[in-house]
Structure formats: C-alpha cells, structure tokens
Enzyme design. Structure first.
Site, PDB file in Angstrom:
ATOM      1  N   CYS A 110       0.296  28.922  82.375  1.00 13.50           N
ATOM      2  CA  CYS A 110      -0.543  29.655  81.435  1.00 13.50           C
ATOM      3  C   CYS A 110       0.067  30.954  80.903  1.00 13.50           C
ATOM      4  O   CYS A 110       0.000  31.239  79.731  1.00 13.50           O
ATOM      5  CB  CYS A 110      -1.899  29.911  82.074  1.00 13.50           C
ATOM      6  SG  CYS A 110      -1.823  30.249  83.827  1.00 13.50           S
ATOM      7  N   MET A 169     -11.142  35.399  81.757  1.00 11.11           N
ATOM      8  CA  MET A 169     -10.333  35.962  82.847  1.00 11.11           C
ATOM      9  C   MET A 169      -8.982  36.400  82.301  1.00 11.11           C
ATOM     10  O   MET A 169      -8.329  35.630  81.591  1.00 11.11           O
ATOM     11  CB  MET A 169      -9.982  34.830  83.832  1.00 11.11           C
ATOM     12  CG  MET A 169     -10.820  34.706  85.022  1.00 11.11           C
ATOM     13  SD  MET A 169     -10.246  33.260  85.944  1.00 11.11           S
ATOM     14  CE  MET A 169     -10.793  31.893  84.967  1.00 11.11           C
ATOM     15  N   GLY A 193     -14.063  23.959  81.634  1.00  9.37           N
ATOM     16  CA  GLY A 193     -13.835  22.887  80.667  1.00  9.37           C
ATOM     17  C   GLY A 193     -12.840  21.855  81.168  1.00  9.37           C
ATOM     18  O   GLY A 193     -12.180  21.200  80.365  1.00  9.37           O
ATOM     19  N   CYS A 202      -3.327  28.496  90.814  1.00  9.15           N
ATOM     20  CA  CYS A 202      -4.259  29.316  90.023  1.00  9.15           C
ATOM     21  C   CYS A 202      -5.688  28.790  90.200  1.00  9.15           C
ATOM     22  O   CYS A 202      -6.626  29.571  90.391  1.00  9.15           O
ATOM     23  CB  CYS A 202      -3.844  29.311  88.556  1.00  9.15           C
ATOM     24  SG  CYS A 202      -4.957  30.264  87.509  1.00  9.15           S
ATOM     25  N   MET A 260     -14.501  30.794  80.200  1.00 12.21           N
ATOM     26  CA  MET A 260     -14.118  30.507  78.814  1.00 12.21           C
ATOM     27  C   MET A 260     -12.749  31.086  78.478  1.00 12.21           C
ATOM     28  O   MET A 260     -12.537  32.289  78.554  1.00 12.21           O
ATOM     29  CB  MET A 260     -15.183  31.058  77.871  1.00 12.21           C
ATOM     30  CG  MET A 260     -16.504  30.317  78.115  1.00 12.21           C
ATOM     31  SD  MET A 260     -17.763  30.743  76.954  1.00 12.21           S
ATOM     32  CE  MET A 260     -17.076  30.131  75.425  1.00 12.21           C
ATOM     33  N   SER A 261     -11.833  30.192  78.088  1.00 11.22           N
ATOM     34  CA  SER A 261     -10.440  30.583  77.858  1.00 11.22           C
ATOM     35  C   SER A 261     -10.159  30.893  76.392  1.00 11.22           C
ATOM     36  O   SER A 261      -9.054  31.271  76.056  1.00 11.22           O
ATOM     37  CB  SER A 261      -9.530  29.438  78.284  1.00 11.22           C
ATOM     38  OG  SER A 261      -9.817  28.322  77.458  1.00 11.22           O
ATOM     39  N   ASP A 279     -11.865  23.245  74.850  1.00 13.21           N
ATOM     40  CA  ASP A 279     -12.580  22.566  75.944  1.00 13.21           C
ATOM     41  C   ASP A 279     -13.668  23.448  76.566  1.00 13.21           C
ATOM     42  O   ASP A 279     -14.814  23.006  76.734  1.00 13.21           O
ATOM     43  CB  ASP A 279     -11.588  22.119  77.027  1.00 13.21           C
ATOM     44  CG  ASP A 279     -10.618  21.082  76.503  1.00 13.21           C
ATOM     45  OD1 ASP A 279     -11.034  20.304  75.619  1.00 13.21           O
ATOM     46  OD2 ASP A 279      -9.459  21.049  76.947  1.00 13.21           O
ATOM     47  N   SER A 280     -13.318  24.683  76.884  1.00  9.62           N
ATOM     48  CA  SER A 280     -14.350  25.526  77.518  1.00  9.62           C
ATOM     49  C   SER A 280     -15.406  25.967  76.507  1.00  9.62           C
ATOM     50  O   SER A 280     -16.553  26.220  76.885  1.00  9.62           O
ATOM     51  CB  SER A 280     -13.718  26.723  78.226  1.00  9.62           C
ATOM     52  OG  SER A 280     -12.777  27.355  77.428  1.00  9.62           O
TER      53      SER A 280
HETATM   54  N1  LIG Z   1      -8.256  32.884  80.715  1.00 10.82           N
HETATM   55  C1  LIG Z   1      -9.292  32.126  81.101  1.00 10.82           C
HETATM   56  N2  LIG Z   1     -10.521  32.678  81.222  1.00 10.82           N
HETATM   57  C2  LIG Z   1     -11.594  31.946  81.611  1.00 10.82           C
HETATM   58  N3  LIG Z   1     -11.518  30.631  81.896  1.00 10.82           N
HETATM   59  C3  LIG Z   1     -10.326  30.038  81.793  1.00 10.82           C
HETATM   60  C4  LIG Z   1      -9.145  30.731  81.387  1.00 10.82           C
HETATM   61  N4  LIG Z   1      -8.119  29.864  81.376  1.00 10.82           N
HETATM   62  C5  LIG Z   1      -8.627  28.665  81.746  1.00 10.82           C
HETATM   63  N5  LIG Z   1      -9.959  28.761  82.009  1.00 10.82           N
HETATM   64  C6  LIG Z   1     -10.883  27.688  82.458  1.00 10.82           C
HETATM   65  O1  LIG Z   1     -10.148  26.644  83.057  1.00 10.82           O
HETATM   66  C7  LIG Z   1     -10.299  25.438  82.283  1.00 10.82           C
HETATM   67  C8  LIG Z   1      -8.997  24.649  82.265  1.00 10.82           C
HETATM   68  O2  LIG Z   1      -8.027  25.452  81.683  1.00 10.82           O
HETATM   69  P1  LIG Z   1      -6.678  24.840  81.114  1.00 10.82           P
HETATM   70  O3  LIG Z   1      -5.947  25.925  80.441  1.00 10.82           O
HETATM   71  O4  LIG Z   1      -6.028  24.113  82.216  1.00 10.82           O
HETATM   72  O5  LIG Z   1      -7.199  23.677  80.176  1.00 10.82           O
HETATM   73  P2  LIG Z   1      -7.490  23.502  78.626  1.00 10.82           P
HETATM   74  O6  LIG Z   1      -7.760  22.049  78.500  1.00 10.82           O
HETATM   75  O7  LIG Z   1      -6.421  24.092  77.775  1.00 10.82           O
HETATM   76  O8  LIG Z   1      -8.890  24.291  78.391  1.00 10.82           O
HETATM   77  P3  LIG Z   1      -9.367  25.096  77.100  1.00 10.82           P
HETATM   78  O9  LIG Z   1      -9.287  24.165  75.911  1.00 10.82           O
HETATM   79  O10 LIG Z   1     -10.755  25.508  77.432  1.00 10.82           O
HETATM   80  O11 LIG Z   1      -8.399  26.272  76.968  1.00 10.82           O
HETATM   81  C9  LIG Z   1     -10.751  25.918  80.908  1.00 10.82           C
HETATM   82  O12 LIG Z   1     -11.455  24.904  80.213  1.00 10.82           O
HETATM   83  C10 LIG Z   1     -11.621  27.103  81.260  1.00 10.82           C
HETATM   84  O13 LIG Z   1     -12.910  26.704  81.692  1.00 10.82           O
END
Ligand SMILES: Nc1ncnc2c1ncn2[C@@H]1O[C@H](COP(=O)(O)OP(=O)(O)OP(=O)(O)O)[C@@H](O)[C@H]1O
Length: 406
Positions: free
Chosen positions: A222, A36, A126, A101, A11-12, A16-17
């Site tokens: 990121c 993370m 996500g 990554c 979960m970011s 999405d996540s």
């Molecule tokens: N800092 C983080 N901690 C945990 N999981 C992460 C983190 N950054 C990304 N993720 C995981 O990787 C997925 C894809 O990340 P990305 O940043 O590419 O896409 P996103 O479409 O912006 O996703 P979100 O809306 O969830 O931030 C996220 O949906 C999440 O599941």
C-alpha cells in the site's frame, strides 16, 4: 449486545470500501467512515497519495451524509509491519506486508478503535470475503427486520466464526485475511461478500461515486505507490553486494547490489547475459545469489515446506488434524494462485509441514502458506523452511546409482 445497529466502515477512498459503506447504509445501519493513515512521507514526485485518498473517502461520506474520521497508525505501522518487513529481508526471506497490515493494523488497532473508542457494534471493510455470520445474516434477514445482524457474544453461545472465500473468486481476498484473530472476525462485516467487482463498479457508478471509480486499482504494497520497489527498500537496508553464481557449474555470472530484495523464481537481470537467468537460491552469509538458466529449473521445484506456529482462524486446529495428525486440503502461497491439493501434518510446537501433491515453482521462505478446506480459509503460517528441491533430489539419485548405471 447482540443486535448490530452501529457500524464503523474502514474507508480507503477506493471503490470497494465506498460501495461497502453504501450497502451498509442501505441495509439500515448507522455508519461512520474512517480513513487510516499508515505512512506519512511523500513519494518521489513529492505527492502524498494518502491525502488524496483521505479526501476521496471524505467526499463519499459527505455524499451519503455520513460522519467521517481520520486516524493515524503511522507509528504502529512502522513498528509492527515495516520493521518486521525489513527484518525478514535481512534474514533472506520475502515478506508479505499486506497480510501483516491486516493482522496488526486493520484487524487489531483499527478494530479496537472502532469498538472501544467509537463504541461501534461492528466494523466493516471492502474486502472480498465472507464469514459464516454473513450467511446467517442472509437467513435472519428473511425472518427479521433489515437492521438486525446478530453477533454471537458472551451472553450467547460463542459459536466459532468461519472465514470463507468471496463469491468473486478472481477478487477473493481471504489470502490477505488469513492471519486475523477470531475476536475481530466475530465483529466484522464484509458487505461485498456476495458481489463481483463488476457489480460493485456498477453500484458505484449508479451512486455517482465517479471520483473513486476513475482511480487505478491499488496493487501490491500500500505505501510504496508508484515507486520502484527495490530502490525504495534499499534506502532502509545496508547494501550487501555480491555475485550471481550459476547453480549448474558454480561459475560467477555477474554482480548484484544486494541480495535482500531478490526472491526465488525472479528473473535476475545480469549485465552482459543475453539469455534470462532465474534466482533459485541465496546464501546470506556469502551474499551469493544462485541462478538457473530456465524458468522452471529443477532447483526451483519443491513439494514440501514447514511453517512457523500456524495461525488457525477458528482459534484451534481442525479436529481431524488433531486426532489423526494429518489432513488433506488445499493451499496457496501467492494471492490468486490456483489452489493446490496438499497433505498437512501438525507438529507439537504448533507448526505444520505441508506436502503438495505436485512440485511447485518458487515456494519461498517468508511468504505465507494459506490453507483451504472447500470454501473455507482455515488460516496461515509463515514459510520458514523448505524441503529438498528436485535438483537436489536428482543429484542424490545420481550419486546413489551403482557406478555401471551412472
Ligand atoms: N487507508 C485506509 N483507510 C481505511 N481503510 C482502508 C485503508 N486501506 C484499506 N482499507 C480497508 O481495507 C480494505 C481492503 O483494502 P485493499 O487496499 O486491500 O483493497 P481494495 O480492493 O483496493 O479496496 P478499496 O477499493 O476500498 O481501496 C478496503 O476496502 C478498506 O475497507
């Protein structure tokens, strides 16, 4: 183990996540959210965006009464992603840290943490992508109780898991997942596989995740956040100033601070020049950046590239390619770029040559060439060598003409 009950969701703190975790809960899984941390310094405004993102992820978990953890991969990210990125720039290439990554952090360290430390049956993210298991799950759902997601493992036939493009083609993220290992994919769920971004936002609004909906979508690398990319990266690389040189007549057009971050096809902002010039080549020995006067200059157009050892998601090259040494499929080397028909040949060292059906602008060493067969993402290889440009070919043709015709 065959049935999945416990899932760890990455979960970011983004929409999405958050929705991915919600959908897993609704499907009846036991879910733990994990944030993370990959980068630990502040941006130029003194803000550590990762702290806010972590709080946002925690809040979503609280709203769903879900356990939450935070893990740090700052050291791993530095050694396995960022150092590699700097090394690629020093070789004159344009790297893709998001692909690295996923390969080294999310689908290696995070995956191992989820299944070995937290003892989850599977991990989830996500990402907008699908696997062949997700298709099977839909089929099983019509036959079995809601919480049963059957993964193939040692006790069963180890069927290869395939990676497919997500239903929302505009958001499809298989490009970024093209270097992940089969073992991790085998135990990964992409809950957003069949959804569009619009629909995901609707689910988030209905669930009351307003704090994540308000956030700007994360773009590009990121950890850099709002910072100016060139200034940021030049803090880590020794400056290597040099000249901009016209590819047309070899004339010096101006000076630059360092060739590292200039990428093929990019507009070169040359002081004192009224018209735009575009980077068409670099010579890292002399520090010269060659520029052309038009965006589609023939020096930028090529149809052939070679990759390093190709990473096949399934673990091995397609049978068709092995048997005939040649395969027709599609590829892209930029996320969201339209898929281009191509012909692939396999070399003994596992690298591939890809010949596009049409010349493409700015094929770039360091970027990944990602292959697709229909909906399936087959994997990717880093571009290490390019075939001749149209500009070179035109010059060779002129030189070969008999004197009277020239
Ligand atoms: N800092 C983080 N901690 C945990 N999981 C992460 C983190 N950054 C990304 N993720 C995981 O990787 C997925 C894809 O990340 P990305 O940043 O590419 O896409 P996103 O479409 O912006 O996703 P979100 O809306 O969830 O931030 C996220 O949906 C999440 O599941």
């Amino acid at each position: 183990m065959g049935i999945v009950r416990y899932v760890v969701c990455a979960m970011s703190g983004g929409v999405d996540s958050s929705v991915a975790a919600l959908l897993l809960k609704r499907r009846g899984y036991q879910v733990t959210g994990v944030f993370m941390k990959n980068w630990d310094s502040l941006d130029e405004k003194g803000v550590c965006t990762s702290e806010r993102d972590c709080e946002d992820a925690y809040k979503v978990c609280q709203m769903m009464d879900m356990p939450f953890h935070q893990v740090s991969y700052v050291k791993e990210y530095w050694h396995e992603v960022f150092s590699n990125l700097l090394g690629e720039y020093q070789k004159g290439r344009t790297p893709n840290p998001d692909i690295m990554c996923n390969k080294h952090i999310k689908f290696k360290h995070f995956y191992q943490y989820a299944v070995n430390i937290l003892e989850a049956d599977a991990m989830a993210t996500g990402h907008y992508a699908r696997t062949s298991q997700e298709d099977e799950e839909v089929f099983q759902k019509s036959l079995k109780p809601a919480d049963e997601f059957l993964f193939r493992n040692r006790s069963e036939i180890r069927k290869t898991v395939r990676l497919y493009q997500g239903a929302d083609r505009l958001k499809d993220q298989t490009f970024f997942l093209s270097q992940i290992e089969q073992d991790a994919l085998r135990r990964t769920i992409f809950p957003l596989a069949g959804l569009t971004k619009e629909y995901v936002k609707k689910i988030a609004a209905e669930a009351g995740f307003h704090h994540v909906l308000k956030k700007k979508e994360s773009m590009g690398i990121c950890f850099i956040g709002e910072r100016h990319f060139e200034d940021f990266i030049l803090q880590y690389l020794e400056p290597k100033p040099g000249h901009f040189v016209s590819i047309e007549d070899g004339k010096i057009m101006g000076k630059h601070k360092g060739w590292f971050t200039f990428t093929l096809g990019q507009r070169a902002r040359i002081g004192g020049q009224k018209h735009p010039w575009f980077v068409v080549d670099k010579d890292i020995r002399t520090g010269e950046i060659f520029v052309g006067p038009t965006t589609n200059h023939p020096a930028l157009l090529r149809d052939t590239l070679q990759t390093n050892r190709f990473h096949w998601i399934s673990g091995e090259p397609p049978a068709e390619l092995v048997h005939t040494q040649m395969m027709e499929c599609h590829f892209r080397f930029i996320h969201q770029m339209p898929l281009t028909p191509c012909c692939v040949t396999l070399n003994l060292d596992g690298s591939v040559w890809i010949t596009s059906k049409q010349p493409l602008r700015a094929l770039t060493p360091g970027q990944f060439a990602v292959l697709y067969k229909g909906d399936e993402c087959l994997g990717s290889g880093k571009i290490v060598q390019l075939g001749p440009s149209e500009h070179t070919l035109q010059r060779v043709r002129v030189q070969q003409l008999p004197e009277s015709a020239a």
